[in-house]
Enzyme design. Sequence first.
Site, short mmCIF file in Angstrom:
data_model
loop_
_atom_site.label_atom_id
_atom_site.label_comp_id
_atom_site.label_asym_id
_atom_site.label_seq_id
_atom_site.Cartn_x
_atom_site.Cartn_y
_atom_site.Cartn_z
N GLY A 11 -34.60 37.26 25.01
CA GLY A 11 -33.52 36.98 25.96
C GLY A 11 -32.21 37.44 25.37
CG LEU A 12 -32.11 40.74 23.47
CD1 LEU A 12 -32.40 42.18 23.05
CD2 LEU A 12 -31.79 39.90 22.24
CG MET A 15 -25.64 31.69 25.55
SD MET A 15 -24.36 30.99 24.48
CE MET A 15 -25.29 29.72 23.61
N GLY A 16 -28.00 35.11 23.74
CA GLY A 16 -29.02 35.68 22.86
C GLY A 16 -28.46 36.77 21.95
CB SER A 130 -23.48 22.80 21.93
OG SER A 130 -22.23 22.65 22.58
CD GLU A 191 -20.32 20.57 28.16
OE1 GLU A 191 -20.86 20.81 27.08
OE2 GLU A 191 -20.56 21.23 29.20
NE ARG A 289 -18.76 18.89 36.23
CZ ARG A 289 -19.09 19.70 35.23
NH1 ARG A 289 -19.94 20.69 35.44
NH2 ARG A 289 -18.58 19.54 34.03
CG HIS A 452 -35.59 -12.53 44.19
ND1 HIS A 452 -36.80 -11.90 44.32
CD2 HIS A 452 -34.86 -12.15 45.27
CE1 HIS A 452 -36.80 -11.16 45.42
NE2 HIS A 452 -35.62 -11.32 46.03
C1 6PG Z 1 -22.62 23.90 25.55
C2 6PG Z 1 -22.51 23.78 27.04
C3 6PG Z 1 -23.46 24.73 27.70
C4 6PG Z 1 -23.16 24.99 29.17
C5 6PG Z 1 -23.01 23.76 30.00
C6 6PG Z 1 -22.38 24.03 31.34
O1 6PG Z 1 -22.87 22.89 24.94
O2 6PG Z 1 -22.41 25.00 25.03
O3 6PG Z 1 -22.83 22.49 27.42
O4 6PG Z 1 -24.75 24.30 27.45
O5 6PG Z 1 -22.00 25.73 29.26
O6 6PG Z 1 -24.28 23.26 30.18
O7 6PG Z 1 -22.85 23.07 32.19
P1 6PG Z 1 -22.51 22.98 33.70
O8 6PG Z 1 -22.69 24.36 34.28
O9 6PG Z 1 -23.49 22.01 34.23
O10 6PG Z 1 -21.09 22.52 33.77
#
Ligand code: 6PG
Length: 469
Positions: A11-12, A15-16, A130, A191, A289, A452
């Site tokens: 998976g390039l 991120m990859g 992450s 997050e 959201r 109950h």
């Molecule tokens: C990380 C982020 C990554 C991703 C989020 C975005 O730790 O680098 O969490 O995994 O950017 O999952 O999540 P949403 O698209 O759900 O906001």
Amino acid sequence: MANTYDFGLVGLGVMGRNFILNVADNGFTAYGNDLDEEKVNALIEEGGDTNKVNATTDARAFVNGLSAPRKIMLLVPAGKIVDAVIDNLLPLLDEGDIIIDGGNSFYTDTDRREAKLKEKGINFFGAGVSGGAKGARLGPSIMPGGSREAYQHVKPIFEAVAAKYQGEPCVTYLGPKSAGNYVKMVHNGIEYGLMQLTSEIYDLLKKAGGLTNTELHQTFTTWNQGRLQSFLVEITSEIFAQKDDLTDNDLVDMILDKAKQKGTGKWTSQNAMDLGIPVPTIDIAVSMREISALKEERITADGLYDRPKPENVVKASLVDKAEQALYFAFIMAYAQGMHQLADASKEYGYELDLGEIAKIWRAGCIIRAALLADITDAFKANADLPNLLLSPAFVEKVQATVNASRELVAYGAINGIPLPGLSNALTYFDAYTSERLPLNLIQAQRDYFGSHTYERLDRDGIFHTEWEE
Ligand code: 6PG
């Protein structure tokens, strides 16, 4: 060139490619695989020396080009693609080989894959990564779960590529089975919470204090030099300074207020409900959201109701209180996430070490923050701490900031500025720290209409009353 490369990556994508280049930078030879020839060629070109980093579209050549036991990381979108890639690789692998899923896979998918691959003698890891693209390239926080023995083969590579906090790598073996994906899921839940809280503080500073984007930039920059120091506060300060290249405005003002999500925050909330662990700050972040997505309805509804005009406040005092309230609420978000991890660890047999988790979140990941050093210390001092709010070091921090939080939440309520994360963090705190809650009444109601039963304060046993109609 059989059996030469130390590490394989399927998976390039962004991120990859970044992760594999990071591996190569750290002295390991690495081999990439992707069906897309363009991505393969892009990596070969960027890697420079094919003895160090190479890539192919051919899965067989890829597998044959890796040293034993093979260590193959997948950085592909979570879901069916992970299964498809595994099925494709499986006939080519040997017993003892290791597959590492570096995506945000749902933890039960990881358990299923781990069990299936174990039957074939293949070690499967779910390893949350992450830090986004930049983290992958320069040092992410990595959260691996799987077989402890097999981890020894992966450890030198992961420790070399991970972010460092005061020289310590932000990676450690977390636990068996899906422990790694689970921890990453809760990381993402936190997050979501931190992002929602930051957006509310922005709203407040803008609507109540009239801060301009330049002032917001300065405020967040200053905060990032203090106890709020964190990746999210840092990027927030930079966001306010970004000009739009399509208009003369600041970019932040031109971005549609509908936040998307890939699901990890929602999973955290759903699972917390299943476990019976309250994580309201994360729940509300998911709900917001969802509310944000209802833009058309919000526009209509906005026209139907009057909203108070925010009363002017003294800017300096507002900024000071906002800093305190954000710090207070950040603590609540981490407290809830850590609480969930503690409970999940018992429920799923992960044997998580919360101090070690906080430790590997101190750098590299999206929720990295100065606060995590204190959280690490709190769990190192007491590994069985049920909740951060019970840590003596945190009592002081919370006590010092809760009043500012009360003032701002009250201000938001009276002036019609929605602060669901901040108010939620406050009510979580008030409820968690209340010796007596009014839920005795709920027990009475349940017994009244449904027999109950209830328990009593003054004696043991189960009681039922024939309530007077
Ligand atoms: C990380 C982020 C990554 C991703 C989020 C975005 O730790 O680098 O969490 O995994 O950017 O999952 O999540 P949403 O698209 O759900 O906001």
